[in-house]
Design a protein around this motif. Structure first.
Motif, mmCIF file in Angstrom:
data_model
loop_
_atom_site.group_PDB
_atom_site.id
_atom_site.type_symbol
_atom_site.label_atom_id
_atom_site.label_comp_id
_atom_site.label_asym_id
_atom_site.label_seq_id
_atom_site.Cartn_x
_atom_site.Cartn_y
_atom_site.Cartn_z
ATOM 1 N N LEU A 168 9.496 19.712 25.507
ATOM 2 C CA LEU A 168 9.785 19.431 24.105
ATOM 3 C C LEU A 168 8.606 19.835 23.220
ATOM 4 O O LEU A 168 8.789 20.426 22.148
ATOM 5 N N HIS A 169 7.383 19.532 23.669
ATOM 6 C CA HIS A 169 6.189 19.934 22.911
ATOM 7 C C HIS A 169 6.138 21.446 22.774
ATOM 8 O O HIS A 169 5.846 21.982 21.684
ATOM 9 N N THR A 170 6.377 22.139 23.874
ATOM 10 C CA THR A 170 6.349 23.606 23.840
ATOM 11 C C THR A 170 7.368 24.144 22.842
ATOM 12 O O THR A 170 7.074 25.056 22.047
ATOM 13 N N HIS A 218 15.812 20.848 25.030
ATOM 14 C CA HIS A 218 14.426 20.866 25.512
ATOM 15 C C HIS A 218 13.908 19.457 25.812
ATOM 16 O O HIS A 218 12.697 19.241 25.852
ATOM 17 N N GLY A 219 14.820 18.520 25.979
ATOM 18 C CA GLY A 219 14.429 17.187 26.407
ATOM 19 C C GLY A 219 14.550 16.094 25.378
ATOM 20 O O GLY A 219 14.301 14.922 25.687
ATOM 21 N N ARG A 231 10.838 8.107 30.825
ATOM 22 C CA ARG A 231 10.812 8.386 32.264
ATOM 23 C C ARG A 231 10.736 9.886 32.543
ATOM 24 O O ARG A 231 10.538 10.293 33.694
ATOM 25 N N GLU A 232 10.899 10.680 31.504
ATOM 26 C CA GLU A 232 10.869 12.136 31.641
ATOM 27 C C GLU A 232 9.637 12.689 30.927
ATOM 28 O O GLU A 232 9.176 12.138 29.928
ATOM 29 N N GLY A 233 9.116 13.783 31.394
ATOM 30 C CA GLY A 233 7.984 14.422 30.736
ATOM 31 C C GLY A 233 8.398 15.062 29.421
ATOM 32 O O GLY A 233 9.554 15.462 29.233
ATOM 33 N N THR A 234 7.441 15.170 28.500
ATOM 34 C CA THR A 234 7.740 15.740 27.179
ATOM 35 C C THR A 234 7.130 17.134 26.999
ATOM 36 O O THR A 234 7.198 17.679 25.892
#
Length: 302
Positions: free
Chosen positions: A270-272, A243-244, A264-267
């Motif tokens: 991972l939060h979800t 999930h990142g 550089r990548e959205g989180t």
């Protein structure tokens, strides 16, 4: 004496296999405001410190006395106001931040008789290990050892593009309880696994090899034994990379869980995922993104 402020950051220790020897600092702070006074006053401020002693038995003042004992000097009276953003008993080094802030404040009050290495040694010997106090003092990522000859460390600047995501559950877990579940002895295979993975993790962090973190952060020394104390931990250690996350670990003794991410990548994925793990296990808490604090403990004068 002029008034001054000491600010010490939170920290995340172990990072998987670096048990009692590896940690990094996080930008949540314990702050002391120290000003001249005719008597000593200890003033905890804010709801996070409710119930902590408002006298010389406070842990911060007891930390200050460690410097007086090390140097043979007497602390002058002062007003010490204490505030903290670091949640207590969550695996983010709240005691280490308070300890380091108190030692640095006392060293300032006494005219800096201790250099930074001696300050670290006082803190590490009080804690019993340097993994939280070293990054709280120096910032960044720190590999440190404590032995009869002293406390020794190497500080690393964080690799480019390395960020931290933490899941902070809404329950406390004492370090003593988390240590009590650990075995007294380990097999040779587990010892070799720990040594090789801790070495790989330190090397990967020093060279910015973010691709190696998921593999290097594997641990059989403490996380598998503490997993029953932190619902969902085993799932996160196994699956967060899907999930990142670049890697995942129990933060200190827990219950906070740390994930590395590439800035550089959205989180959002991972939060979800992390919020879903909490919900699945009937927990509430916070998921937060941080840079790694690189300043460590700072002293500023009014």
């Amino acid at each position: 004496m002029t008034a001054f402020t000491v600010r010490a950051p939170a920290s995340s220790a172990n990072l998987g296999p670096g048990f009692d020897s590896l940690g990094l600092s996080v930008p949540l702070y314990t702050t002391l405001r120290v000003s001249p006074g005719s008597t000593t006053q200890v003033v905890p401020l804010g709801p996070g410190l409710e119930g902590t002693p408002a006298d010389e038995s406070n842990y911060v003042y007891q930390a200050m006395l460690l410097v007086a004992r090390r140097t043979g000097l007497m602390l002058p009276p002062a007003r010490i106001e204490i505030s903290s953003e670091v949640p207590l008993a969550r695996g983010l080094g709240s005691s280490a931040a308070a300890l380091v802030a108190g030692i640095v404040a006392a060293n300032e009050l006494l005219g800096r008789p201790l250099d930074s290495g001696a300050v670290l040694d006082v803190a590490a010997r009080e804690e019993g290990h340097p993994d939280n106090v070293a990054p709280a003092l120096f910032g960044g990522i720190v590999v440190a050892t404590l032995d009869k000859l002293g406390t020794h460390y190497v500080r690393l600047d964080p690799p480019a593009n390395l960020g931290v995501t933490v899941l902070i559950p809404d329950f406390e877990l004492s370090t003593s309880k988390a240590r009590a579940v650990l075995p007294r002895e380990y097999s040779r295979a587990d010892a070799v696994h720990a040594l090789s993975h801790a070495a790989l993790l330190a090397a990967a962090l020093s060279q910015g090899r973010l691709d190696l973190l998921r593999h290097a952060m594997q641990d059989y020394i403490h996380q598998i034994w503490r997993a029953p104390l932190v619902p969902g931990l085993s799932d996160i250690l196994e699956d967060a990379w899907r999930h990142g996350a670049l890697g995942a670990a129990l933060s200190g003794a827990g219950p906070t869980v740390l994930c590395f991410h590439d800035t550089r990548e959205g989180t959002a994925p991972l939060h979800t995922y992390l919020n879903g793990v909490m919900a699945k296990n009937g927990l509430t808490g916070q998921v937060m993104d941080f840079p790694i604090d690189t300043q460590g403990t700072l002293v500023t004068r009014s």
